[in-house]
Design an enzyme around this catalytic site. Structure first.
Site, mmCIF file in Angstrom:
data_model
loop_
_atom_site.group_PDB
_atom_site.id
_atom_site.type_symbol
_atom_site.label_atom_id
_atom_site.label_comp_id
_atom_site.label_asym_id
_atom_site.label_seq_id
_atom_site.Cartn_x
_atom_site.Cartn_y
_atom_site.Cartn_z
ATOM 1 N N ALA A 43 29.943 43.618 41.952
ATOM 2 C CA ALA A 43 30.025 42.423 42.786
ATOM 3 C C ALA A 43 31.474 41.988 42.985
ATOM 4 O O ALA A 43 31.868 41.582 44.092
ATOM 5 C CB ALA A 43 29.216 41.287 42.153
ATOM 6 N N ASN A 186 41.815 52.679 34.525
ATOM 7 C CA ASN A 186 42.998 52.076 33.922
ATOM 8 C C ASN A 186 43.485 52.997 32.805
ATOM 9 O O ASN A 186 42.931 54.082 32.589
ATOM 10 C CB ASN A 186 42.726 50.652 33.439
ATOM 11 C CG ASN A 186 41.695 50.582 32.323
ATOM 12 O OD1 ASN A 186 41.420 51.566 31.623
ATOM 13 N ND2 ASN A 186 41.104 49.413 32.138
ATOM 14 N N LEU A 223 48.092 50.495 35.527
ATOM 15 C CA LEU A 223 48.791 50.274 34.262
ATOM 16 C C LEU A 223 49.163 48.811 34.061
ATOM 17 O O LEU A 223 50.143 48.499 33.387
ATOM 18 C CB LEU A 223 50.060 51.141 34.228
ATOM 19 C CG LEU A 223 49.862 52.648 34.426
ATOM 20 C CD1 LEU A 223 51.199 53.352 34.587
ATOM 21 C CD2 LEU A 223 49.075 53.239 33.265
ATOM 22 N N GLU A 226 52.775 47.382 34.419
ATOM 23 C CA GLU A 226 53.617 48.564 34.592
ATOM 24 C C GLU A 226 53.328 49.286 35.904
ATOM 25 O O GLU A 226 53.914 50.338 36.179
ATOM 26 C CB GLU A 226 53.417 49.527 33.419
ATOM 27 C CG GLU A 226 53.916 48.995 32.093
ATOM 28 C CD GLU A 226 55.410 48.719 32.110
ATOM 29 O OE1 GLU A 226 56.167 49.555 32.639
ATOM 30 O OE2 GLU A 226 55.818 47.647 31.615
ATOM 31 N N THR A 250 41.198 38.956 34.010
ATOM 32 C CA THR A 250 39.827 39.284 34.379
ATOM 33 C C THR A 250 39.738 39.587 35.871
ATOM 34 O O THR A 250 40.223 38.819 36.701
ATOM 35 C CB THR A 250 38.883 38.122 34.039
ATOM 36 O OG1 THR A 250 39.018 37.787 32.662
ATOM 37 C CG2 THR A 250 37.435 38.491 34.323
ATOM 38 N N ALA A 251 39.124 40.717 36.220
ATOM 39 C CA ALA A 251 38.877 41.156 37.596
ATOM 40 C C ALA A 251 40.115 41.656 38.324
ATOM 41 O O ALA A 251 40.048 41.946 39.513
ATOM 42 C CB ALA A 251 38.196 40.069 38.422
ATOM 43 N N ALA A 252 41.234 41.791 37.631
ATOM 44 C CA ALA A 252 42.427 42.329 38.302
ATOM 45 C C ALA A 252 42.188 43.759 38.781
ATOM 46 O O ALA A 252 42.537 44.131 39.910
ATOM 47 C CB ALA A 252 43.628 42.273 37.368
ATOM 48 N N GLY A 253 41.587 44.575 37.908
ATOM 49 C CA GLY A 253 41.288 45.946 38.311
ATOM 50 C C GLY A 253 40.298 46.002 39.445
ATOM 51 O O GLY A 253 40.433 46.834 40.368
ATOM 52 N N ASP A 254 39.296 45.130 39.433
ATOM 53 C CA ASP A 254 38.318 45.085 40.515
ATOM 54 C C ASP A 254 38.977 44.654 41.821
ATOM 55 O O ASP A 254 38.643 45.161 42.898
ATOM 56 C CB ASP A 254 37.189 44.117 40.170
ATOM 57 C CG ASP A 254 36.401 44.562 38.952
ATOM 58 O OD1 ASP A 254 36.337 45.780 38.695
ATOM 59 O OD2 ASP A 254 35.853 43.684 38.254
ATOM 60 N N GLY A 289 39.469 33.234 35.984
ATOM 61 C CA GLY A 289 38.150 33.621 36.460
ATOM 62 C C GLY A 289 38.102 35.010 37.054
ATOM 63 O O GLY A 289 39.119 35.694 37.178
#
Length: 303
Positions: A43, A186, A223, A226, A250-254, A289
């Site tokens: 989501a 990651n 990374l 980085e 939270t949710a940075a990769g998403d 969030g």
């Protein structure tokens, strides 16, 4: 309007507690705040792609409970096609229990709930969505048989296929990587996939090349602050991350995955799409969030 991105994956209600630090084993800490908010890797990536300019459809499953109603409505409010978000009355909606420390690190425990009921047959029922899309995104918070079906069907249809292998604890099945155009782990996930230590930019480059040698089309290893490394048949390139003061990762990769996908379907080349995803992710970590932190396209255009 047809969706040019289809996301197949999880919907979770995030139950988020903030504390000065993460607790140790057996330790009880006093928290500073609590919030319940829509999340789930599938989501989140759908919301990110939609806010950053793409037409998006979601294939997933929620429980017949108040969390399920809220999870589905959160996507509808973003203009996401939810015809394929089914309701299962035998299980609860998925939840993620998240503790966020003052230094922005987090620890997460996921209870799959209805996400575990998303079957290959559930995806096949909405095959028309896949046929009409340009790009398909998968993660690993739903059953592996369902992910494999989606990857294989995407490859058979000639679609661009992205796999964000999270969470992962070891190598993927041998026949999966050849189905993936862009593998986006990651550093921890890259280490689990390859068995190699990924503790620096240089070791991430080795892992990316290893994953390509194992069959992945192209590899992006994120990374954090980085940056990211990108490996294709021309070699490896490093992309530095924008410098920001993090509040919550939270949710940075998403956000990166959704932004990268949205940029690709908008016609950007891979390098432009990576940089765009990084800008979106950098802005997201300056906010608290999961979905609440994901930026809109107009916010990036104003930077």
């Amino acid at each position: 309007m047809r969706a040019n991105i289809v996301v197949i994956g999880s919907l979770n209600m995030d139950l988020v507690a903030r504390a000065e630090r993460l607790p140790g084993a057996g330790e009880t800490l006093m928290g500073e705040s609590f919030v319940a908010a829509p999340g789930g890797k599938g989501a989140n990536q759908a919301v990110a792609a939609a806010r950053l300019g793409a037409q998006v459809a979601m294939i997933g499953c929620v429980g017949d409970d108040v969390y399920g109603v809220r999870l589905r409505q959160a996507l509808v409010d973003e203009g996401i096609d939810c015809q394929a978000v089914s309701v299962n009355d035998d299980t609860t909606s998925g939840v993620a229990l998240i503790v966020v420390a003052a230094a922005s690190q987090n620890a997460i425990v996921i209870v799959a709930g209805s996400n575990g009921q998303l079957s290959p047959e559930s995806v096949q029922r909405f095959d028309a969505l896949l046929q009409a899309a340009d790009l398909i995104i998968c993660q690993l918070e739903v059953p592996v048989a369902t992910v494999f079906h989606a990857l294989a069907r995407g490859r058979a249809l000639g679609k661009v296929v992205i796999l964000n292998p999270a969470p992962v604890t070891g190598p993927l099945p041998a026949d999966w990587l050849a189905l993936v155009d862009y593998l986006i782990p990651n550093e921890g996930e890259a280490e689990a996939l390859t068995g190699l230590p990924v503790v620096s930019r240089e070791s991430a480059e080795v892992a990316a090349l290893t994953l390509r040698a194992l069959g992945a089309g192209k590899v992006i290893i994120t990374l954090g602050d980085e940056g990211a490394v990108f490996a294709d048949n021309r070699g490896v390139k490093h992309f530095p991350a924008p410098k920001v003061q993090p509040v919550d990762t939270t949710a940075a990769g998403d956000t990166f995955v959704g932004g990268f996908a949205a940029a690709l379907v908008a016609g950007c080349d891979e390098h432009q799409a990576i940089a765009f995803g990084q800008r979106a992710a950098a802005l997201s970590v300056t906010r608290a969030g999961a979905q609440a932190s994901i930026p809109h396209l107009y916010e990036l255009e104003s930077l």
